[in-house]
Design an enzyme around this catalytic site. Structure first.
Site, PDB file in Angstrom:
ATOM      1  N   ASN A 132      -2.171   0.865   6.162  1.00  0.00           N
ATOM      2  CA  ASN A 132      -0.840   0.718   6.791  1.00  0.00           C
ATOM      3  C   ASN A 132      -0.899   0.544   8.307  1.00  0.00           C
ATOM      4  O   ASN A 132      -0.087  -0.177   8.883  1.00  0.00           O
ATOM      5  CB  ASN A 132       0.092   1.858   6.375  1.00  0.00           C
ATOM      6  CG  ASN A 132      -0.412   3.216   6.749  1.00  0.00           C
ATOM      7  OD1 ASN A 132      -1.623   3.461   6.744  1.00  0.00           O
ATOM      8  ND2 ASN A 132       0.480   4.118   7.085  1.00  0.00           N
ATOM      9  N   GLY A 182      -5.569   8.444   3.851  1.00  0.00           N
ATOM     10  CA  GLY A 182      -5.017   7.751   2.681  1.00  0.00           C
ATOM     11  C   GLY A 182      -4.213   8.697   1.815  1.00  0.00           C
ATOM     12  O   GLY A 182      -3.751   9.749   2.281  1.00  0.00           O
ATOM     13  N   SER A 183      -4.090   8.337   0.560  1.00  0.00           N
ATOM     14  CA  SER A 183      -3.206   9.112  -0.325  1.00  0.00           C
ATOM     15  C   SER A 183      -3.816  10.466  -0.707  1.00  0.00           C
ATOM     16  O   SER A 183      -5.039  10.640  -0.699  1.00  0.00           O
ATOM     17  CB  SER A 183      -2.949   8.305  -1.600  1.00  0.00           C
ATOM     18  OG  SER A 183      -4.152   8.180  -2.319  1.00  0.00           O
ATOM     19  N   GLU A 217      -6.651  13.174   6.126  1.00  0.00           N
ATOM     20  CA  GLU A 217      -5.363  12.806   6.722  1.00  0.00           C
ATOM     21  C   GLU A 217      -4.536  12.161   5.621  1.00  0.00           C
ATOM     22  O   GLU A 217      -4.677  10.971   5.337  1.00  0.00           O
ATOM     23  CB  GLU A 217      -5.581  11.841   7.897  1.00  0.00           C
ATOM     24  CG  GLU A 217      -6.331  12.440   9.072  1.00  0.00           C
ATOM     25  CD  GLU A 217      -5.481  13.400   9.900  1.00  0.00           C
ATOM     26  OE1 GLU A 217      -4.237  13.288   9.857  1.00  0.00           O
ATOM     27  OE2 GLU A 217      -6.055  14.261  10.582  1.00  0.00           O
ATOM     28  N   CYS A 221       2.880   6.933   7.555  1.00  0.00           N
ATOM     29  CA  CYS A 221       2.670   8.233   6.911  1.00  0.00           C
ATOM     30  C   CYS A 221       3.657   9.296   7.382  1.00  0.00           C
ATOM     31  O   CYS A 221       4.035  10.168   6.618  1.00  0.00           O
ATOM     32  CB  CYS A 221       1.244   8.709   7.147  1.00  0.00           C
ATOM     33  SG  CYS A 221       0.811   8.774   8.892  1.00  0.00           S
ATOM     34  N   GLU A 233       5.994  10.012  -2.800  1.00  0.00           N
ATOM     35  CA  GLU A 233       6.148   9.552  -1.419  1.00  0.00           C
ATOM     36  C   GLU A 233       6.606   8.099  -1.470  1.00  0.00           C
ATOM     37  O   GLU A 233       6.004   7.286  -2.180  1.00  0.00           O
ATOM     38  CB  GLU A 233       4.797   9.667  -0.690  1.00  0.00           C
ATOM     39  CG  GLU A 233       4.864   9.189   0.742  1.00  0.00           C
ATOM     40  CD  GLU A 233       3.496   9.234   1.439  1.00  0.00           C
ATOM     41  OE1 GLU A 233       2.513   9.680   0.838  1.00  0.00           O
ATOM     42  OE2 GLU A 233       3.447   8.790   2.597  1.00  0.00           O
TER      43      GLU A 233
END
Ligand code: NAD
Length: 452
Positions: free
Chosen positions: A112, A185-186, A207, A241, A329
């Site tokens: 992203n 990431g996820s 993160e 995020c 999310e």
């Protein structure tokens, strides 16, 4: 792949990354190379998801240049041993904390903000005297190609290298023994990373993401709230995020808030094809996002075009926790709005979900926002703003629980890639006899008297 890993191990073990001069040299080189490649990276960001030059500079390069500048400016200070006090038991001695680099790092980035999220931790890793293998996201392939070219033609691969690959290749990288893994990431993949790291007892920084709420109280300045909130939500087409994921607005100001948002959205004119509003990254995410929209609950927007991977800013109302949009999310340009009556109800609802990466409260009532800050656990956030806390390098950036482990940015990034080694420097001119045999009653009495 494993050859880079071995090369970096050798490079690090030779001590080539340790000195102040070596760290400054690599940071300076990084700065120069980034400036040289800036235009090519901007073009790649446009190719991957039509990210505009304005958003590319402000949300990727500006923060990155700031990070490099800050690291160079403070490096000497950050590398200095930190003297701490010594307790009297150890007298005569002095004590200090030395920072040592963790060693060979694997840094895995997300799509992203494909430049910032890969290179910002890399800057901290280099400043802290490490080597790093950088794995860009395969979901922003044009950017990954330029970054590979930029890094691999300008740095010794023993020090810094880009390795491309999909989930399978990342799995192979994860099976190697690293000194530290930094993953963005996820949460779902974060668990895979954590498990792989556990096999070697490798420390991780994760993160991750989550559903970041924004509470809008009746005391909020609604026009300014809408301005800041709409900007932060639809930046990068909601693929941020720390974007506010959903809104909880006090029921007494619901209508006024929605009107203020409508005004702001119309003023911003995120029209179809508008160059400052980027695409959804791929068809998979486009379809996922469309599946979250309940057309009967659309208050604003809902405009979309699959061929362009375009979803216009969309506000949904009368949403409940049972709606699909509240089950994961969102990570896209959809803003569900719910209402609350008492601030305790808003806090209770947020607590039903996992700890988010960010939380925001818009309120002019100090007691009210302090209550929210003290009762909710989340990575970080803002009062009367969104997203901008991550641009303050003095604040550590990271999640808690499901939203992550560890933090970075500025000096916190240096901490993230360093081990704090505690050293006691003992003097030789005196040695208290108390701890040595013969261990008689008298000695114990002395010790008890002193320690109590
Ligand atoms: P992504 O698809 O780009 O994946 C991230 C990285 O994980 C990629 O490099 C990919 O190769 C790797 N990966 C994917 N599947 C894997 C697997 N099975 N095994 C090993 N590696 C694998 O990005 P994403 O996960 O879609 O990113 C979006 C998520 O990241 C959101 O939840 C968002 O909130 C979070 N995020 C967090 C931050 C932060 O700073 N905390 C920043 C950006 C995004």
């Amino acid at each position: 792949m494993s050859s880079f890993h071995e090369q970096q191990r050798t490079y690090f073990d030779c001590g080539l990354t340790l000195s102040y001069d070596a760290r400054m040299a690599v940071l300076h080189q990084f700065d120069q190379v980034l400036r040289f490649y800036e235009d090519r990276i901007v073009a790649a960001l446009y190719q991957d998801f039509q990210k505009s030059e304005f958003e590319s500079f402000t949300t990727e390069f500006a923060l990155l240049y700031e990070e490099i500048h800050r690291a160079k400016k403070n490096l000497k200070k950050w590398m200095r041993p930190k003297r701490v006090r010594t307790n009297w038991i150890n007298w005569p001695a002095s004590s200090a904390v030395l920072r040592e680099p963790l060693g060979v790092n694997l840094i895995i980035g997300a799509w992203n903000y494909p430049v910032l999220l890969l290179l910002q931790p890399a800057v901290s890793a280099l400043a802290a005297g490490n080597t790093a293998v950088l794995k860009p996201s395969e979901n922003a392939p044009a950017v990954a190609d330029v970054l590979e070219q930029m890094i691999n033609t300008n740095f010794d691969p023993g020090h810094l290298v880009v390795v491309q690959g999909d989930a399978k290749a990342t799995g192979e990288l994860l099976s190697l023994k690293w000194d530290h893994i930094f993953y963005t990431g996820s949460t779902q993949v974060g668990k895979i990373v954590y498990q792989a790291a556990a096999k070697h007892l490798t420390p991780v920084t994760l993160e991750l993401g989550g559903k970041s709420p924004a509470i809008i109280s009746q005391s909020a300045n609604l026009a300014l709230t809408a301005k800041r909130l709409i900007w932060g939500k639809f930046l990068n087409a909601g693929q941020t995020c720390v974007a506010p994921d959903y809104v909880l607005v006090h029921q007494s100001v619901r209508e006024a808030f929605l009107q203020a948002c409508t005004l702001e959205l119309k003023r911003n004119n995120y029209a179809h094809g508008e160059r400052h509003y980027c695409q959804i990254i791929n068809e998979r995410h486009f379809d996922r996002l469309m599946g979250l929209i309940d057309s009967e609950k659309i208050f604003f927007g809902g405009v979309h075009d699959r061929s362009q991977r375009f979803i216009g800013p969309t506000i949904m109302v009368d949403v409940t926790l049972d709606d699909a949009v509240m089950k994961e999310e969102i990570f896209g340009p959809i803003l569900p709005v719910m209402t609350y009556d008492k601030i305790d109800d808003a806090v209770a609802l947020i607590k039903k979900l996992e700890k988010p990466l960010a939380a925001y409260v818009f309120s002019d009532n100090k007691k009210e926002y302090q209550k929210v800050l003290s009762q909710l656990s989340f990575g970080g956030g803002a009062v009367n703003d969104v997203v901008m806390h991550l641009s303050n390098p003095y604040l550590p950036f990271g999640g808690v629980g499901h939203s992550g482990i560890g933090a970075y940015h500025g000096a916190h990034g240096m901490d993230c890639f360093s081990h704090k080694k505690s050293i006691l420097y003992k003097k030789n001119w005196f040695e208290a006899p108390l701890k040595y045999p013969p261990l008689g009653k008298k000695k114990l009495q002395w010790i008890k008297r002193i320690m109590k």
